[in-house]
Design a protein around this motif. Structure first.
Motif, mmCIF file in Angstrom:
data_model
loop_
_atom_site.group_PDB
_atom_site.id
_atom_site.type_symbol
_atom_site.label_atom_id
_atom_site.label_comp_id
_atom_site.label_asym_id
_atom_site.label_seq_id
_atom_site.Cartn_x
_atom_site.Cartn_y
_atom_site.Cartn_z
ATOM 1 N N TYR A 94 5.674 -9.747 -4.466
ATOM 2 C CA TYR A 94 4.490 -10.589 -4.231
ATOM 3 C C TYR A 94 3.380 -9.761 -3.591
ATOM 4 C CZ TYR A 94 1.714 -14.549 -2.555
ATOM 5 O OH TYR A 94 0.707 -15.432 -2.295
ATOM 6 N N ALA A 95 3.803 -8.828 -2.716
ATOM 7 C CA ALA A 95 2.892 -7.803 -2.199
ATOM 8 C C ALA A 95 1.706 -8.355 -1.422
ATOM 9 C CB ALA A 95 2.431 -6.883 -3.326
ATOM 10 N N SER A 96 1.999 -9.227 -0.465
ATOM 11 C CA SER A 96 0.908 -9.680 0.400
ATOM 12 C C SER A 96 0.741 -8.716 1.568
ATOM 13 C CB SER A 96 1.196 -11.075 0.954
ATOM 14 O OG SER A 96 0.212 -11.398 1.911
ATOM 15 N N MET A 97 -0.472 -8.224 1.739
ATOM 16 C CA MET A 97 -0.742 -7.390 2.924
ATOM 17 C C MET A 97 -0.561 -8.243 4.175
ATOM 18 S SD MET A 97 -4.225 -5.681 1.563
ATOM 19 C CE MET A 97 -4.789 -4.951 3.090
ATOM 20 N N GLY A 98 -0.203 -7.589 5.258
ATOM 21 C CA GLY A 98 -0.091 -8.291 6.533
ATOM 22 C C GLY A 98 1.326 -8.726 6.848
ATOM 23 N N ASN A 150 -3.710 5.348 8.985
ATOM 24 C CA ASN A 150 -5.148 5.131 9.126
ATOM 25 C C ASN A 150 -5.918 6.069 8.194
ATOM 26 O OD1 ASN A 150 -7.767 4.897 9.901
ATOM 27 N ND2 ASN A 150 -7.431 5.322 12.079
ATOM 28 N N ASN A 151 -6.141 5.565 6.971
ATOM 29 C CA ASN A 151 -6.915 6.354 6.009
ATOM 30 C C ASN A 151 -8.304 5.746 5.808
ATOM 31 O OD1 ASN A 151 -6.209 4.098 4.640
ATOM 32 N ND2 ASN A 151 -5.067 5.114 3.009
ATOM 33 N N ARG A 152 -8.711 4.990 6.795
ATOM 34 C CA ARG A 152 -10.055 4.406 6.868
ATOM 35 C C ARG A 152 -10.389 3.517 5.664
ATOM 36 N NH1 ARG A 152 -13.277 9.419 7.536
ATOM 37 N NH2 ARG A 152 -11.325 10.555 7.506
ATOM 38 N N GLY A 153 -9.397 2.798 5.184
ATOM 39 C CA GLY A 153 -9.737 1.849 4.125
ATOM 40 C C GLY A 153 -8.573 1.482 3.237
ATOM 41 N N TYR A 154 -8.913 0.805 2.161
ATOM 42 C CA TYR A 154 -7.926 0.337 1.194
ATOM 43 C C TYR A 154 -7.612 1.481 0.235
ATOM 44 C CZ TYR A 154 -9.421 -4.240 2.954
ATOM 45 O OH TYR A 154 -9.709 -5.308 3.745
ATOM 46 N N GLY A 155 -6.808 2.430 0.730
ATOM 47 C CA GLY A 155 -6.542 3.672 0.006
ATOM 48 C C GLY A 155 -5.995 3.446 -1.389
ATOM 49 N N THR A 156 -5.001 2.555 -1.505
ATOM 50 C CA THR A 156 -4.386 2.328 -2.814
ATOM 51 C C THR A 156 -5.452 1.938 -3.825
ATOM 52 O OG1 THR A 156 -2.488 1.493 -1.608
ATOM 53 C CG2 THR A 156 -2.512 1.077 -3.964
ATOM 54 N N GLU A 157 -6.396 1.152 -3.370
ATOM 55 C CA GLU A 157 -7.442 0.697 -4.299
ATOM 56 C C GLU A 157 -8.442 1.803 -4.611
ATOM 57 O OE1 GLU A 157 -7.271 -4.004 -3.810
ATOM 58 O OE2 GLU A 157 -9.077 -3.068 -3.015
ATOM 59 N N ARG A 158 -8.625 2.705 -3.636
ATOM 60 C CA ARG A 158 -9.568 3.810 -3.900
ATOM 61 C C ARG A 158 -9.159 4.590 -5.133
ATOM 62 N NH1 ARG A 158 -12.978 4.234 0.502
ATOM 63 N NH2 ARG A 158 -12.019 4.168 2.558
ATOM 64 N N GLY A 161 0.848 -1.186 0.000
ATOM 65 C CA GLY A 161 0.000 0.000 0.000
ATOM 66 C C GLY A 161 0.880 1.231 0.000
ATOM 67 N N ASP A 162 0.327 2.341 0.415
ATOM 68 C CA ASP A 162 1.109 3.568 0.371
ATOM 69 C C ASP A 162 2.265 3.534 1.377
ATOM 70 O OD1 ASP A 162 1.598 5.782 -1.065
ATOM 71 O OD2 ASP A 162 0.170 7.086 -0.022
ATOM 72 N N ALA A 163 2.182 2.630 2.349
ATOM 73 C CA ALA A 163 3.299 2.454 3.279
ATOM 74 C C ALA A 163 4.569 2.142 2.497
ATOM 75 C CB ALA A 163 2.980 1.315 4.250
ATOM 76 N N VAL A 190 2.620 0.665 8.200
ATOM 77 C CA VAL A 190 1.592 -0.290 7.789
ATOM 78 C C VAL A 190 0.251 0.413 7.604
ATOM 79 C CG1 VAL A 190 1.322 -0.944 10.250
ATOM 80 C CG2 VAL A 190 0.436 -2.455 8.513
ATOM 81 N N GLY A 191 -0.466 0.044 6.542
ATOM 82 C CA GLY A 191 -1.801 0.597 6.324
ATOM 83 C C GLY A 191 -2.786 0.007 7.321
ATOM 84 N N ASP A 192 -3.906 0.693 7.500
ATOM 85 C CA ASP A 192 -4.899 0.174 8.453
ATOM 86 C C ASP A 192 -5.474 -1.157 7.978
ATOM 87 O OD1 ASP A 192 -6.073 1.627 6.376
ATOM 88 O OD2 ASP A 192 -7.579 2.607 7.619
ATOM 89 N N GLY A 193 -5.612 -1.319 6.647
ATOM 90 C CA GLY A 193 -6.135 -2.575 6.125
ATOM 91 C C GLY A 193 -5.195 -3.728 6.431
ATOM 92 N N ALA A 194 -3.925 -3.530 6.173
ATOM 93 C CA ALA A 194 -2.933 -4.575 6.443
ATOM 94 C C ALA A 194 -2.843 -4.832 7.949
ATOM 95 C CB ALA A 194 -1.581 -4.159 5.890
ATOM 96 N N PHE A 195 -2.937 -3.761 8.727
ATOM 97 C CA PHE A 195 -2.853 -3.940 10.186
ATOM 98 C C PHE A 195 -3.997 -4.809 10.689
ATOM 99 C CE2 PHE A 195 -3.353 -3.108 14.637
ATOM 100 C CZ PHE A 195 -2.048 -3.066 15.102
#
Ligand SMILES: Cc1ncc(C[n+]2csc(CCOP(=O)(O)OP(=O)(O)O)c2C)c(N)n1
Ligand SMILES: [Mg+2]
Length: 545
Positions: free
Chosen positions: A406-410, A460-468, A383-385, A432-437
């Protein structure tokens, strides 16, 4: 070796001999016997909260120390390690996956034993796809040789391997007097000499050669050779995002991260106008190529990896990557002048704006840059992290880890546990993004248990920002956790709610001071804010449309 050495003990000995000191995992009845052997050995068991996290931790451990190990129970545990093993395979990280299994004597007449999926070898078949070698230690006559073969493959190819332990055999002795096999793999001397001669001629004839250094320089421990090559010749070095921190970023020959249009424009121009790109351990992943915005001409390239050696359009077989890089260090390459090189611009010094000035992604990374010290290891999640962290100015080598292919969140929170065990002098800075966290952040429980002290910054951008930015919808929204209050739940650690620049500044100073425990910064960001790196990519792509 004692004549009575058991299969389990031999595995422990070989892990230890190859630098492993910690094994990550969760026990279960099929592996309890081996856990007992581990607990009475020189290896330390590190319990995680989830097997996927153990896999990420072992992967990060391997990236820092050279080999990692995870130990889990049959299928319910093993199959949770599938995703981190896939990441380790894709990004070339040597992890030994050890799984308990039903004993050989229990398997008669194919009973429905708990945890079995379909056949007894179903789990092994899954791991065959994700590893470079796998084995079931079901024959004491060859068990030791199998352990050597498989661990050697992990070290040779820098990729994960799988070892399954039927539980009734771990205490069984292997062959008495067995000596660990010595593996020597040599380059074909003629191929090597010819490849080096062609490379030397190409580089010496070039006006503006440049080295692109990637992940295999880390994995094969060739950082000293790379430094020597650059010092001797003054050929400038750019890293990739996956290879970032391959050398300390302060060296005068270091250009920065090259990632096509996603990276800095001056680095892109310099690299793409080079008449000889020397790619060392470089993989043409879409992210390394700046989502295919990179423009590199194979006719002017030397491309050396552990899998292939190509100079222009010539392929050389049987040349080991290490031998080629060491050969370049000894080759008669003419030295250059270091003039007019693009250099990573230290991010501007951060002075917090007073009052209610909301923190932005750009300003957050400026401040984080000032937080880095010689013992910080940055661990970035997807993500943006990860994009934002590309611009951080890393002090020393191997101080930046991120799943940039590979880019696995988490990945990041559990990976930080692995990092700190691999290098106890380090203090991880987890971005870490909030989604991955929300996927693996509770692994901070392990930090509590073993007194680790990472500094975790949740974007904490309240969601999957990269995808937004690609396509938005309610599926990109998250339940807003009160991340900064997790220390209360976990019984340790310090949480900080950060909404303004001033609060960020204070929180990071406090995190620095309180190094006795982990810190968790819950940084509130606008859902559509993004790092300069993501911004750059979007702008350059927009120009192409
Ligand atoms: C395990 C996994 N699931 C899904 C994805 C797809 N994906 C890529 S980025 C992203 C959003 C990440 O959100 P967050 O961690 O909050 O970071 P942000 O994009 O907001 O910076 C998703 C869902 C992924 N890469 N990995
Ligand atoms: Mg997010």
């Amino acid at each position: 070796m004692k004549s009575s050495t058991s299969i389990g003990d031999y595995l422990i000995q070989r892990l230890y001999a190859n630098g492993v000191r910690h094994v990550f995992g969760i026990p279960g009845d099929y592996v309890l016997g081996f856990y007992d052997q581990l607990t009475h050995s020189k290896l330390r068991v590190i319990n995680t909260t989830d097997e996927e996290c153990a896999g990420f931790a072992a992967d990060a451990y391997a990236r820092v120390r050279g080999l990692g190990a995870v130990c889990v129970t049959y299928c319910v545990g093993g199959l949770k390690v599938v995703n981190p093993t896939a990441e380790a395979f894709a990004e070339k990280s040597p992890v030994v996956i050890i799984s308990g299994a039903p004993g050989m004597r229990e398997r008669d007449r194919n009973p429905l034993l708990h945890h079995k999926v379909r056949e007894f070898d179903t789990q092994k078949k899954v791991f065959e796809e994700l590893t470079v070698a796998s084995t079931v230690l079901d024959d004491p006559q060859i068990a030791f040789a199998e352990i050597d073969r498989v661990i050697h493959a992990a070290l040779r190819y820098k990729r994960p391997v799988y070892i399954e332990l039927p539980r009734d055999l771990i205490h069984t002795p292997g062959i008495p007097g067995y000596k660990p096999a010595a593996f020597h793999e040599l380059s074909n001397p003629q191929s090597l000499a010819e490849a080096l001669a062609e490379a030397t001629a190409m580089i010496n004839a070039a006006k503006q050669p440049v080295i692109l250094a990637d992940v295999e320089i880390h994995r094969f421990g060739l950082q000293d050779e790379l430094l020597q090559l650059a010092h001797q010749t003054n050929i400038p070095v750019a890293a990739t995002l996956l290879g970032k921190s391959v050398v300390g970023e302060q060296h005068p020959f270091y250009l920065g991260v090259y990632e096509g249009a996603m990276g800095r424009e001056d680095v892109r121009q310099y690299v793409e106008s080079s008449d000889c790109t020397i790619m060392l351990g470089w993989f043409m992943t879409d992210i390394n190529l700046g989502v295919y915005t990179a423009r590199l001409d194979p006719a002017r390239s030397i491309c050396a990896t552990s899998e292939k050696l190509t100079l222009r359009y010539h392929n050389y077989d049987d040349v080991r990557f290490k031998d080629f890089v060491r050969g370049l260090v000894r080759a008669k390459l003419r030295p250059r002048e270091l003039v007019n090189l693009p250099r990573p611009q230290p991010l501007p010094a951060f002075v917090a704006l007073r009052g209610k000035n909301k923190i932005t992604v750009k300003r957050l990374f400026q401040r984080l840059n000032a937080f880095l010290s010689d013992n910080t290891i940055v661990v970035a999640d997807v993500g943006d992290a990860l994009f934002g962290a590309a611009d951080l100015y890393i002090h020393k080598r191997t101080e930046f880890l991120g799943p940039a292919y590979y880019a696995s969140m988490g990945f990041a929170v559990p990976a930080a546990m692995g990092v700190q065990f691999a290098n106890p002098k380090s203090r991880p800075l987890v971005i870490v993004g909030d989604g991955a966290f929300q996927m693996t952040g509770m692994e901070l429980s392990t930090a509590v248990r073993y007194n680790l002290n990472p500094v975790v910054v949740v974007l904490n951008n309240r969601g999957y920002g990269t995808e937004r930015h690609m396509q938005d919808g309610p599926y990109n929204d998250l339940v807003p956790w009160h991340y900064h209050r997790l220390p209360e739940v976990l019984g340790k650690g310090r949480g900080y709610l950060v909404e303004t620049e001033e609060q960020l500044d204070k929180a990071l100073f406090a995190a620095e001071r309180h190094s006795d425990t982990f810190s968790l910064l819950d940084v509130h960001l606008d859902p559509f804010d993004r790092s300069p790196a993501l911004q750059r990519l979007a702008e350059r792509l927009a120009k192409k449309l």
